[in-house]
Write an enzyme that holds these catalytic residues in place. Sequence first.
Site, mmCIF file in Angstrom:
data_model
loop_
_atom_site.group_PDB
_atom_site.id
_atom_site.type_symbol
_atom_site.label_atom_id
_atom_site.label_comp_id
_atom_site.label_asym_id
_atom_site.label_seq_id
_atom_site.Cartn_x
_atom_site.Cartn_y
_atom_site.Cartn_z
ATOM 1 N N PHE A 1 0.857 -1.183 0.000
ATOM 2 C CA PHE A 1 0.000 0.000 0.000
ATOM 3 C C PHE A 1 0.887 1.224 0.000
ATOM 4 C CE2 PHE A 1 -2.449 3.129 2.590
ATOM 5 C CZ PHE A 1 -3.675 3.120 1.941
ATOM 6 N N ARG B 1 -6.497 0.564 10.994
ATOM 7 C CA ARG B 1 -6.384 1.076 12.372
ATOM 8 C C ARG B 1 -7.274 0.280 13.320
ATOM 9 N NH1 ARG B 1 -7.034 7.400 10.486
ATOM 10 N NH2 ARG B 1 -4.860 7.692 9.897
ATOM 11 N N GLN C 1 5.526 -5.602 46.605
ATOM 12 C CA GLN C 1 4.430 -4.652 46.384
ATOM 13 C C GLN C 1 4.574 -3.903 45.061
ATOM 14 O OE1 GLN C 1 4.107 -2.176 49.855
ATOM 15 N NE2 GLN C 1 3.126 -3.788 51.045
ATOM 16 N N LEU D 1 11.568 -7.629 33.890
ATOM 17 C CA LEU D 1 12.440 -8.747 33.522
ATOM 18 C C LEU D 1 13.906 -8.459 33.848
ATOM 19 C CD1 LEU D 1 10.747 -9.477 30.109
ATOM 20 C CD2 LEU D 1 10.830 -11.083 32.003
ATOM 21 N N GLU E 1 -0.039 4.468 10.676
ATOM 22 C CA GLU E 1 -1.518 4.459 10.602
ATOM 23 C C GLU E 1 -2.122 5.583 11.428
ATOM 24 O OE1 GLU E 1 -3.211 2.256 8.783
ATOM 25 O OE2 GLU E 1 -1.721 0.718 8.374
ATOM 26 N N ASP F 1 -0.363 11.407 18.145
ATOM 27 C CA ASP F 1 -0.762 12.818 18.205
ATOM 28 C C ASP F 1 -1.830 13.150 17.169
ATOM 29 O OD1 ASP F 1 0.981 13.145 20.256
ATOM 30 O OD2 ASP F 1 2.575 14.074 19.062
#
Lengths: 260, 388
Positions: B134, B248, B284, B343, B368, B372
Amino acid sequence: MKIVVCLKQVPHSDARLDINGDGTWIQEDNLKFEINSYDTYALEEALRIKDAGEAEVVVVSIGPDRVTQALRTALGMGADRAVHVNDSAVEGSDALGIAKVLAAIVKAESPDLVVTGLMSDDGNFSAVPPMIAELCDMPSATSVLKVDGANGSLTVERELEGGAMEVVELPKPCLLAVQTGLNQVRYASLKGIMAAKKKPIDVKTAADLGVGDQVGAGAAKVRMEKVYQPPKGEGAELLEGSTDDVVGSLMNKVKELGLL
Amino acid sequence: MADFQGVDFLRLDELLSEEEKLARESVREFVSKEFLPRIQEHVRQDGSFPMELVAPMAELGLFGANLHGWGCAGMNNVAYGLVMQELERGDSGLRSFASVQGSLVMYPIHSYGSDAQKDRWLPALQSGQAIGCFGLTEPDFGSHITAMRTKAERRGDTWLLNGTKRWITNGTLAEVAVIWASTDDGIRGFLVERGTPGFEARDIKGKFSLRASVTSELFLRDVEVPESSRLPKAEGMRGPLSCLTQARYGIAWGALGAAMACYDEALEYSKERIVAGGPLAGKQLTQQKLVEMLAEITKGQLVAWRVGRIKDEGNLDFAMVSLAKRNNVDVALRIAREARDLLGANGIVDDYQSMRHMMNLETVRTYEGTHDVHTLILGEKITGLRAL
């Protein structure tokens, strides 16, 4: 040609298994289920025979509502129709009770070939397939790794102990209980899943099949007494220290136990 | 590691039909068994896709799964979204491959093509025998479509195309490119075949992101194509924009798949990893991170599901897709970063997947419609004032 494939829905191989309250089976609530791995190979073998010529593939399963998903998956993979025995009266059956239900369906369908998995991932009995064959008075072969000549009589290769193979010939109708790995199982395609929506699932009870009085816990000769986690082994000793120390003590242990 | 089994804290499966769940399960299994064992090798190469999976992907029905006819599965949009989720749970490059083929190449041919174009290309694209790309974005503009420099000039029964397209997924793999160009009558779409004189594609190397995907630049120098290669029903901006809305929408679901992969990896890792005498998961701060991930995935699932149902009803507004894409990619990127963090040092090597997803999602946030741009699409939607 008509092929009946018997499949069982079993807990997912990665599912965490807990034993149920009365210690007779595993806790099934919130458990993820899948088609028994052996049975996926059975279905694939039937679908390959169908792909190679004209065949109708009928998938058969026993169990509660959740089994619909296993049957829809099988239909999505390419089976033509399904029979679902959804009947609480069948719960508690032993292998013979299950075989009687499946044999009743096989007799009603009178297929040219019955294909099953060798065993189920959960029960591990390997008992049901030969029992179906006996009840239907048809020859059978277990642990099948190769199937040839699906249109005349069948030549199949069976796996024996120690890696040896055995070749047997069976007339049809017959039953084959297949080993895993005899083919590469396909995925249900998105198009197949859409087509599966329109394929019929025939829901039956044991009474519909004329075996209502031969199934369930009452008729079972083998009862599940207890399911338990084996106790943790004792006597393991953890050797600590530097590598040299550990190797030294390990050698002493080996000598002490007379293993060398 | 155990097979991925999905994330479903609010029992959202109860909102799904049987075939929607089956589609997800089938693609999930395909990704676990066929794709993930191959990803590390392709990520280590610069811009390579496991091409041996194209035929099995086509057989599974992954190309144009929500289109009807020409061999396509004709699934609804929620099933399609779940498929995209599972593909991106593998890698954004895998989802991009299917997104481009289905939403950006097959969709415009299906919606705006002539019968001859549909008959020629849709079966080939659906079956993976042809790959498409595309061509909209250019080196000097991305979001600002009206500034497009690629020109198509009419010369009797043919068109002359000139311009450059950049950041084109599968450009060098494609047998056919959907090229958008400006004409005296506005933007029009053309199907340009590989090998057409003057048309050339080259790969862009050195990407930190989408490494298991081919990204190219397309050059058009006096490329002459017949009028019959123009998409006859695509007139103006609506053509390319409608394709982007489709893609999208898939990304809004796909990003959740990447987020789930990272959450799952961080959760399993932190339960196993022993820190100061106990599992990392028992601390925690770890629990806070994991809970934030789960909460954002769950909210994102509801957004994607709702937008999918509205799309199936035929009442979709493109700004709804902007909200879903903007939110879900944003949370997925945050989740990937947090997972990488949990990790520790292990998280920077490619034995683990969170950093790969993190780097991929930087692209997904940009392509796509950037984060913003979607903010400003939504800003205009609620204020009526255009700020883009």
